[in-house]
Write a protein that holds these residues in place. Structure first.
Motif, PDB file in Angstrom:
ATOM      1  N   VAL A  35       0.962   4.609  -2.569  1.00  0.00           N
ATOM      2  CA  VAL A  35       2.005   5.517  -3.041  1.00  0.00           C
ATOM      3  C   VAL A  35       3.379   5.020  -2.600  1.00  0.00           C
ATOM      4  O   VAL A  35       3.516   4.372  -1.563  1.00  0.00           O
ATOM      5  N   GLN A  36       4.376   5.344  -3.424  1.00  0.00           N
ATOM      6  CA  GLN A  36       5.775   5.132  -3.091  1.00  0.00           C
ATOM      7  C   GLN A  36       6.435   6.503  -3.017  1.00  0.00           C
ATOM      8  O   GLN A  36       6.260   7.325  -3.918  1.00  0.00           O
ATOM      9  N   ILE A  37       7.200   6.729  -1.973  1.00  0.00           N
ATOM     10  CA  ILE A  37       7.923   7.994  -1.814  1.00  0.00           C
ATOM     11  C   ILE A  37       9.382   7.650  -1.536  1.00  0.00           C
ATOM     12  O   ILE A  37       9.678   6.948  -0.571  1.00  0.00           O
ATOM     13  N   GLY A  38      10.286   8.132  -2.400  1.00  0.00           N
ATOM     14  CA  GLY A  38      11.697   7.844  -2.215  1.00  0.00           C
ATOM     15  C   GLY A  38      12.531   8.345  -3.366  1.00  0.00           C
ATOM     16  O   GLY A  38      12.027   8.967  -4.298  1.00  0.00           O
ATOM     17  N   LEU A  39      13.824   8.052  -3.305  1.00  0.00           N
ATOM     18  CA  LEU A  39      14.730   8.483  -4.352  1.00  0.00           C
ATOM     19  C   LEU A  39      14.433   7.733  -5.660  1.00  0.00           C
ATOM     20  O   LEU A  39      14.352   8.342  -6.719  1.00  0.00           O
ATOM     21  N   ILE A  40      14.242   6.408  -5.567  1.00  0.00           N
ATOM     22  CA  ILE A  40      13.872   5.592  -6.731  1.00  0.00           C
ATOM     23  C   ILE A  40      12.687   4.729  -6.335  1.00  0.00           C
ATOM     24  O   ILE A  40      12.732   4.010  -5.342  1.00  0.00           O
ATOM     25  N   ASN A  41      11.616   4.810  -7.123  1.00  0.00           N
ATOM     26  CA  ASN A  41      10.385   4.074  -6.830  1.00  0.00           C
ATOM     27  C   ASN A  41       9.988   3.277  -8.063  1.00  0.00           C
ATOM     28  O   ASN A  41       9.734   3.853  -9.116  1.00  0.00           O
ATOM     29  N   CYS A  42       9.917   1.961  -7.919  1.00  0.00           N
ATOM     30  CA  CYS A  42       9.572   1.101  -9.041  1.00  0.00           C
ATOM     31  C   CYS A  42       8.360   0.246  -8.690  1.00  0.00           C
ATOM     32  O   CYS A  42       8.328  -0.379  -7.628  1.00  0.00           O
ATOM     33  N   ASN A  55       0.834  -1.204   0.000  1.00  0.00           N
ATOM     34  CA  ASN A  55       0.000   0.000   0.000  1.00  0.00           C
ATOM     35  C   ASN A  55       0.866   1.250   0.000  1.00  0.00           C
ATOM     36  O   ASN A  55       0.648   2.154  -0.794  1.00  0.00           O
ATOM     37  N   ILE A  56       1.850   1.298   0.902  1.00  0.00           N
ATOM     38  CA  ILE A  56       2.719   2.476   1.037  1.00  0.00           C
ATOM     39  C   ILE A  56       4.155   2.018   1.220  1.00  0.00           C
ATOM     40  O   ILE A  56       4.425   1.120   2.021  1.00  0.00           O
ATOM     41  N   GLN A  57       5.068   2.651   0.479  1.00  0.00           N
ATOM     42  CA  GLN A  57       6.490   2.416   0.662  1.00  0.00           C
ATOM     43  C   GLN A  57       7.198   3.765   0.741  1.00  0.00           C
ATOM     44  O   GLN A  57       6.979   4.628  -0.105  1.00  0.00           O
ATOM     45  N   VAL A  58       8.034   3.917   1.762  1.00  0.00           N
ATOM     46  CA  VAL A  58       8.804   5.147   1.949  1.00  0.00           C
ATOM     47  C   VAL A  58      10.250   4.742   2.188  1.00  0.00           C
ATOM     48  O   VAL A  58      10.531   3.953   3.109  1.00  0.00           O
ATOM     49  N   GLY A  59      11.171   5.269   1.364  1.00  0.00           N
ATOM     50  CA  GLY A  59      12.580   4.931   1.531  1.00  0.00           C
ATOM     51  C   GLY A  59      13.420   5.473   0.404  1.00  0.00           C
ATOM     52  O   GLY A  59      12.941   6.249  -0.434  1.00  0.00           O
ATOM     53  N   ILE A  60      14.668   5.033   0.354  1.00  0.00           N
ATOM     54  CA  ILE A  60      15.551   5.471  -0.724  1.00  0.00           C
ATOM     55  C   ILE A  60      15.228   4.701  -2.005  1.00  0.00           C
ATOM     56  O   ILE A  60      15.068   5.282  -3.062  1.00  0.00           O
ATOM     57  N   PHE A  61      15.109   3.354  -1.898  1.00  0.00           N
ATOM     58  CA  PHE A  61      14.750   2.524  -3.044  1.00  0.00           C
ATOM     59  C   PHE A  61      13.541   1.676  -2.671  1.00  0.00           C
ATOM     60  O   PHE A  61      13.571   0.909  -1.712  1.00  0.00           O
TER      61      PHE A  61
END
Length: 185
Positions: free
Chosen positions: A162-169, A147-153
């Motif tokens: 939603v994904q929030i980070g430097l690289i989101n795939c 559902n939600i990912q927050v991080g660098i990759f």
């Protein structure tokens, strides 16, 4: 006479409650549980590798891996080691390494989390799930569905939120890979 009857009633009540009580305290190490039981309702201390079917309460691993089939409460790793739950964990796993192969309802806090299905939060440097996660926070988060990912990759096959980070795939993302933010099509 009245005092003797009261004392006898209290003693009988206490004896019957202890007779039907679960194991309140257990010590586990390689191929040994003291006392020999498969269920703990209270506190269990595990050193090197402790294994039991169920813990309701606090499961403390001093060094090595604490392993259960079901845990309700707190998995706590005091020194170096891992918390492993094979079927179901409800509560908080807090350790260097949390390994939950079944369903988790609650929070996994650690250096690395390897999980299957999480209804709650994975928070660590590395989160890896071969199932579905509600929320992953870490440097690297990899999941099958989230559902939600927050991080660098962040990487998932199927993002619901939603994904929030430097690289989101995300395979179903608005973009397959995109910096800062990505979401489902």
């Amino acid at each position: 006479m009245k005092k003797v009857l009261i004392a006898t009633a209290i003693a009988a009540s206490m004896a019957s409650s202890f007779a039907f009580a679960q194991t309140p305290v257990m010590f586990s190490t390689i191929d040994m549980n003291a006392p020999q039981d498969n269920s703990v309702q209270g506190v269990r201390l595990s050193v090197l590798h402790g294994k039991t079917s169920e813990v309701k309460g606090v499961d403390v691993s001093l060094l090595g891996m604490s392993e259960t089939d079901r845990t309700t409460g707190l998995n706590l790793n005091l020194w170096f080691g891992a918390n492993k739950v094979n079927q179901e964990m409800k509560g908080l796993s807090w350790g260097w390494f949390n390994w939950n192969t079944g369903k988790t309802t609650g929070v996994n806090l650690g250096l690395a989390n390897i999980t299957h299905n999480v209804e709650g939060l994975n928070w660590s440097a590395v989160n890896y799930s071969d199932g579905t996660t509600m929320a992953d926070v870490g440097l690297v988060s990899l999941s099958n569905k989230s559902n939600i990912q927050v991080g660098i990759f962040n990487k998932t096959k199927d993002i619901d939120g939603v994904q929030i980070g430097l690289i989101n795939c995300a395979d179903n993302g608005f973009f397959k890979c995109f910096p800062i933010v990505n979401f489902a099509k």
